[in-house]
Motif scaffolding. Structure first.
Motif, PDB file in Angstrom:
ATOM      1  N   TYR A  70      -5.498   0.437   4.454  1.00 15.67           N
ATOM      2  CA  TYR A  70      -5.176   1.874   4.331  1.00 15.67           C
ATOM      3  C   TYR A  70      -5.813   2.427   3.060  1.00 15.67           C
ATOM      4  O   TYR A  70      -5.122   2.762   2.097  1.00 15.67           O
ATOM      5  N   PRO A  71      -7.136   2.554   3.056  1.00 16.57           N
ATOM      6  CA  PRO A  71      -7.800   3.020   1.826  1.00 16.57           C
ATOM      7  C   PRO A  71      -7.439   4.448   1.451  1.00 16.57           C
ATOM      8  O   PRO A  71      -7.649   4.861   0.319  1.00 16.57           O
ATOM      9  N   ASP A  72      -6.888   5.196   2.385  1.00 18.83           N
ATOM     10  CA  ASP A  72      -6.481   6.576   2.084  1.00 18.83           C
ATOM     11  C   ASP A  72      -5.133   6.622   1.363  1.00 18.83           C
ATOM     12  O   ASP A  72      -4.751   7.670   0.834  1.00 18.83           O
ATOM     13  N   VAL A  73      -4.404   5.512   1.348  1.00 15.69           N
ATOM     14  CA  VAL A  73      -3.095   5.495   0.688  1.00 15.69           C
ATOM     15  C   VAL A  73      -3.261   4.832  -0.681  1.00 15.69           C
ATOM     16  O   VAL A  73      -3.760   3.707  -0.772  1.00 15.69           O
ATOM     17  N   PRO A  74      -2.863   5.521  -1.757  1.00 15.53           N
ATOM     18  CA  PRO A  74      -3.031   4.930  -3.092  1.00 15.53           C
ATOM     19  C   PRO A  74      -2.337   3.578  -3.204  1.00 15.53           C
ATOM     20  O   PRO A  74      -1.218   3.401  -2.709  1.00 15.53           O
ATOM     21  N   ARG A  75      -3.012   2.658  -3.883  1.00 14.62           N
ATOM     22  CA  ARG A  75      -2.455   1.316  -4.056  1.00 14.62           C
ATOM     23  C   ARG A  75      -1.090   1.381  -4.741  1.00 14.62           C
ATOM     24  O   ARG A  75      -0.192   0.583  -4.443  1.00 14.62           O
ATOM     25  N   LEU A  76      -0.926   2.331  -5.658  1.00 14.54           N
ATOM     26  CA  LEU A  76       0.366   2.422  -6.349  1.00 14.54           C
ATOM     27  C   LEU A  76       1.500   2.749  -5.383  1.00 14.54           C
ATOM     28  O   LEU A  76       2.625   2.283  -5.547  1.00 14.54           O
ATOM     29  N   LYS A 130      -5.221 -11.616  -7.885  1.00 13.16           N
ATOM     30  CA  LYS A 130      -5.383 -12.409  -6.677  1.00 13.16           C
ATOM     31  C   LYS A 130      -5.689 -11.461  -5.525  1.00 13.16           C
ATOM     32  O   LYS A 130      -5.019 -10.460  -5.338  1.00 13.16           O
ATOM     33  N   THR A 131      -6.722 -11.770  -4.785  1.00 15.95           N
ATOM     34  CA  THR A 131      -7.143 -10.837  -3.730  1.00 15.95           C
ATOM     35  C   THR A 131      -6.494 -11.140  -2.393  1.00 15.95           C
ATOM     36  O   THR A 131      -6.640 -10.393  -1.445  1.00 15.95           O
ATOM     37  N   THR A 132      -5.820 -12.258  -2.303  1.00 13.74           N
ATOM     38  CA  THR A 132      -5.268 -12.638  -1.008  1.00 13.74           C
ATOM     39  C   THR A 132      -3.795 -12.269  -0.857  1.00 13.74           C
ATOM     40  O   THR A 132      -3.166 -12.666   0.100  1.00 13.74           O
ATOM     41  N   THR A 133      -3.250 -11.513  -1.820  1.00 15.12           N
ATOM     42  CA  THR A 133      -1.853 -11.119  -1.658  1.00 15.12           C
ATOM     43  C   THR A 133      -1.729 -10.196  -0.455  1.00 15.12           C
ATOM     44  O   THR A 133      -2.661  -9.497  -0.084  1.00 15.12           O
ATOM     45  N   LYS A 134      -0.554 -10.197   0.111  1.00 15.12           N
ATOM     46  CA  LYS A 134      -0.298  -9.319   1.251  1.00 15.12           C
ATOM     47  C   LYS A 134      -0.539  -7.872   0.849  1.00 15.12           C
ATOM     48  O   LYS A 134      -1.057  -7.080   1.626  1.00 15.12           O
ATOM     49  N   LEU A 135      -0.164  -7.559  -0.366  1.00 12.10           N
ATOM     50  CA  LEU A 135      -0.351  -6.199  -0.856  1.00 12.10           C
ATOM     51  C   LEU A 135      -1.824  -5.805  -0.771  1.00 12.10           C
ATOM     52  O   LEU A 135      -2.167  -4.717  -0.304  1.00 12.10           O
ATOM     53  N   GLY A 136      -2.694  -6.702  -1.214  1.00 14.65           N
ATOM     54  CA  GLY A 136      -4.120  -6.429  -1.189  1.00 14.65           C
ATOM     55  C   GLY A 136      -4.632  -6.241   0.230  1.00 14.65           C
ATOM     56  O   GLY A 136      -5.475  -5.370   0.500  1.00 14.65           O
ATOM     57  N   GLU A 137      -4.128  -7.035   1.151  1.00 16.26           N
ATOM     58  CA  GLU A 137      -4.555  -6.905   2.549  1.00 16.26           C
ATOM     59  C   GLU A 137      -4.147  -5.557   3.114  1.00 16.26           C
ATOM     60  O   GLU A 137      -4.922  -4.890   3.802  1.00 16.26           O
ATOM     61  N   VAL A 138      -2.925  -5.159   2.820  1.00 20.09           N
ATOM     62  CA  VAL A 138      -2.447  -3.878   3.344  1.00 20.09           C
ATOM     63  C   VAL A 138      -3.217  -2.732   2.696  1.00 20.09           C
ATOM     64  O   VAL A 138      -3.614  -1.773   3.370  1.00 20.09           O
ATOM     65  N   ALA A 139      -3.452  -2.840   1.384  1.00 27.57           N
ATOM     66  CA  ALA A 139      -4.203  -1.784   0.698  1.00 27.57           C
ATOM     67  C   ALA A 139      -5.601  -1.644   1.301  1.00 27.57           C
ATOM     68  O   ALA A 139      -6.114  -0.533   1.434  1.00 27.57           O
ATOM     69  N   ALA A 140      -6.201  -2.758   1.693  1.00 26.22           N
ATOM     70  CA  ALA A 140      -7.537  -2.694   2.295  1.00 26.22           C
ATOM     71  C   ALA A 140      -7.502  -2.006   3.654  1.00 26.22           C
ATOM     72  O   ALA A 140      -8.458  -1.342   4.055  1.00 26.22           O
ATOM     73  N   SER A 156       8.053  -4.269   8.311  1.00 31.11           N
ATOM     74  CA  SER A 156       6.854  -4.749   7.604  1.00 31.11           C
ATOM     75  C   SER A 156       6.322  -3.662   6.675  1.00 31.11           C
ATOM     76  O   SER A 156       6.600  -2.463   6.845  1.00 31.11           O
ATOM     77  N   LEU A 157       5.519  -4.085   5.704  1.00 27.26           N
ATOM     78  CA  LEU A 157       4.903  -3.112   4.798  1.00 27.26           C
ATOM     79  C   LEU A 157       3.985  -2.174   5.579  1.00 27.26           C
ATOM     80  O   LEU A 157       3.956  -0.964   5.333  1.00 27.26           O
ATOM     81  N   ASP A 158       3.251  -2.718   6.540  1.00 30.75           N
ATOM     82  CA  ASP A 158       2.395  -1.861   7.384  1.00 30.75           C
ATOM     83  C   ASP A 158       3.206  -0.735   8.022  1.00 30.75           C
ATOM     84  O   ASP A 158       2.759   0.422   8.060  1.00 30.75           O
ATOM     85  N   TYR A 159       4.358  -1.078   8.510  1.00 29.76           N
ATOM     86  CA  TYR A 159       5.192  -0.076   9.185  1.00 29.76           C
ATOM     87  C   TYR A 159       5.549   1.064   8.241  1.00 29.76           C
ATOM     88  O   TYR A 159       5.414   2.247   8.576  1.00 29.76           O
ATOM     89  N   TYR A 160       5.964   0.690   7.037  1.00 30.86           N
ATOM     90  CA  TYR A 160       6.374   1.732   6.090  1.00 30.86           C
ATOM     91  C   TYR A 160       5.185   2.599   5.657  1.00 30.86           C
ATOM     92  O   TYR A 160       5.328   3.804   5.454  1.00 30.86           O
ATOM     93  N   ILE A 161       4.022   1.991   5.526  1.00 30.99           N
ATOM     94  CA  ILE A 161       2.854   2.785   5.138  1.00 30.99           C
ATOM     95  C   ILE A 161       2.465   3.735   6.277  1.00 30.99           C
ATOM     96  O   ILE A 161       2.158   4.914   6.051  1.00 30.99           O
ATOM     97  N   ARG A 162       2.512   3.236   7.491  1.00 28.75           N
ATOM     98  CA  ARG A 162       2.187   4.110   8.631  1.00 28.75           C
ATOM     99  C   ARG A 162       3.206   5.238   8.765  1.00 28.75           C
ATOM    100  O   ARG A 162       2.854   6.373   9.094  1.00 28.75           O
TER     101      ARG A 162
END
Lengths: 414, 151
Positions: free
Chosen positions: A16-22, A4-14, A370-376
């Motif tokens: 931050y392309p420099d951060v591995p999806r894993l 599914k491309t609309t998961t929040k995970l997919g949005e965040v991964a898009a 938020s997930l964005d916060y942790y990735i940043r």
């Protein structure tokens, strides 16, 4: 199954392309927790897999039911999982084609492995206690939790996110875990564990703070020295790959720890990089040491252990809790990274764990960030390690596995 | 179903055949090293044993897994393109290869057991490639090779 491309995970991964999806997935699993289906629990084999129950801290659902201890992703990194009630919207670990997978909203995201059980987990110490209740394991690390109490709780000034004492009560009653370990017995178990080829690459100690002693925390130091000296007898060289998460000790105490043991790295968790929040959320640490002194002692530790061998940990997300926390994630990020840079330029690295609100804690009814916060935050802390060339090999995916930011540092040549 | 035929499997197993793994670094520059322990794993996957955690190849393989970049492995005259799909760093699979490495090299360590899924096999054997070139690209042949033999 189509992803599914609309998961929040997919949005965040898009974003931050420099951060591995894993790594993004791992971070989100830590953030939201996991729920193990009956089928997933059914795959658990105690002869092959590690099961829950040995950890010093508890779970988000407050339950000690038998479950997989944690998960391995296909890049070799770990997800330290906190079982979480379904109503809190965790990821689901379920079975697909006979193996465990992470699912979100019905979509299969990644196959995962349960942590393998080390050989010594099936053995019993001379005292009759199962060896896994004396020394536990991560995929490549031996965990020693010598003292499962924190004396900051004596006057009810434990950290606001911490459930060490309630977990001790549960563990002591239900799992036959000793509150305080005998150094000789610890050493015997470590010796047994080291017989397994290729399993362990570090020895790790952490316990609650012990304020007593001729000067505060001398008793904590004494205890670590005793254990590390006993454990050190197994190694040919005086120093061996090891990490301690301890209180912020004085330089004299740190020097003793370094000189009298094989310890090679030192971590002292400041938990939150802001003085007012530290005072509010870590009142015991504030009372006995104080924020500025904690930072000073971290920097002093670099003189003792060397650059790239000292770090501090954050329970990321508590800086945004009510009523004292920062008002926005942008502000939290800016101020946290500014303080982390102050430490980094003095040789101290900062790592974070995703805060998992636990039921038996004062902050247990609040939500993490938020997930964005942790990735940043992960990108920011990793960037500081690059800028100041700080190795993090003693606290990386092999040795801890609980820091998305140090996972990013796997690609660094140092 | 694996792309690897029995002939290819036999070549991988042949210790006299050289094996080289080529990866890409952060800047996209290639980096090739001998893969001394390359072997066939389960389900038609290739197994590359990386002995050093911070080696350029280990980090490049991780980068390939994370960002879905291809790598290449040459097995004699064969080139196998593929992707790293799993890194074992602990557990029974890791232990099996750890003991294998240590039985060959005294006091060796093992960082990672890389499982690589083959996606394409190219036969670079000169005679085969020469015939293909001459059939597909007749205008790149030097004419002196095509002339009638003179006395």
């Amino acid at each position: 199954m189509a992803q599914k491309t609309t998961t929040k995970l997919g949005e965040v991964a898009a974003r931050y392309p420099d951060v591995p999806r894993l790594i993004i997935l791992k971070t989100d699993v830590q953030r939201r927790g996991v729920f193990y289906s009956d089928a997933a629990v059914g795959l658990l084999d105690e002869r092959l897999h590690q099961t829950t129950g040995t950890h010093i801290f508890g779970s988000r659902d407050g339950d000690l039911t038998l479950r997989p201890e944690s998960l391995l992703l296909r890049d070799g990194s770990s997800i330290i999982t906190t079982p979480t009630p379904l109503e809190e919207d965790p990821y689901l670990v379920d079975v697909k084609e006979g193996v465990p997978w992470l699912f979100d909203d019905g979509v299969a995201l990644e196959a995962v492995d349960y942590w393998p059980a080390p050989d010594f987990y099936s053995k019993t110490a001379n005292s009759g206690v199962p060896m896994k209740n004396i020394v536990s394991a991560r995929p490549q690390r031996l965990n020693i939790f010598p003292y499962r109490y924190c004396t900051f709780w004596n006057n009810n000034k434990g950290c606001a996110f911490c459930d060490i004492v309630s977990q001790l009560k549960k563990g002591g009653k239900e799992l036959n875990i000793p509150a305080k370990l005998d150094p000789k017995e610890v050493s015997d178990v470590v010796g047994e564990a080291l017989k397994e080829p290729g399993r362990f690459s570090a020895v790790f100690l952490t316990s609650g703070s012990i304020v007593s002693g001729q000067t505060p925390f001398d008793d904590e130091i004494d205890y670590y020295v005793q254990i590390l000296q006993e454990v050190g007898k197994h190694f040919k060289a005086r120093k061996f790959p090891s990490q301690i998460i301890g209180t912020a000790f004085t330089k004299k105490q740190l020097q003793r720890l370094y000189d009298e043991t094989g310890l090679m790295s030192y971590t002292s968790d400041i938990e939150v990089l802001n003085e007012e929040l530290f005072n509010q959320l870590c009142p015991g640490k504030a009372e006995w040491i104080g924020y500025q002194e904690w930072k000073k002692r971290l920097v002093d530790a670099v003189d003792v252990f060397g650059p790239g061998r000292v770090n501090t940990g954050l329970v990321a997300g508590i800086e945004l809790t009510r009523p004292h926390g920062f008002m926005s994630e942008d502000e939290a990020l800016e101020r946290t990274l500014a303080e982390a840079e102050d430490l980094a330029q003095q040789g101290v690295s900062t790592v974070f764990i995703v805060w998992s609100p636990r039921p038996d804690t004062p902050l247990g009814n609040q939500k993490n960030a938020s997930l964005d916060y942790y990735i940043r935050l992960a990108r920011g802390l990793h960037a500081l390690r690059v800028k100041y060339r700080l190795p993090i090999g003693y606290d990386d995916y092999r040795h801890c596995g609980n820091h998305p930011d140090s996972d990013l540092s796997r690609l660094l040549p140092y | 179903m694996s792309l690897l035929s029995q002939e290819i499997i036999d070549r991988v197993k042949d210790r006299s055949v050289s094996k080289v793994i080529a990866t890409l670094d952060e800047d996209g520059a290639p980096y090739a090293v001998v893969s001394r322990f390359l072997q066939i794993g389960e389900n038609g996957l290739l197994v590359h044993l990386e002995l050093l955690e911070k080696s350029e190849t280990n980090r490049n393989l991780l980068r390939s897994l994370w960002y879905e970049k291809k790598i290449a492995i040459s097995v004699g005259d064969l080139v196998i393109k593929g992707r790293p799909v799993k890194a074992h760093v602990s557990g029974p699979v890791f232990r099996q290869y750890y003991e294998q490495v240590r039985s060959v090299i005294a006091d060796a360590d093992l960082s990672t057991v890389w499982l690589i899924e083959p996606e394409e096999v190219i036969d670079e054997t000169y005679a085969i490639r020469k015939r293909q070139e001459e059939e597909q690209f007749p205008f790149s042949v030097h004419l002196d090779r095509l002339t009638v033999a003179t006395k």
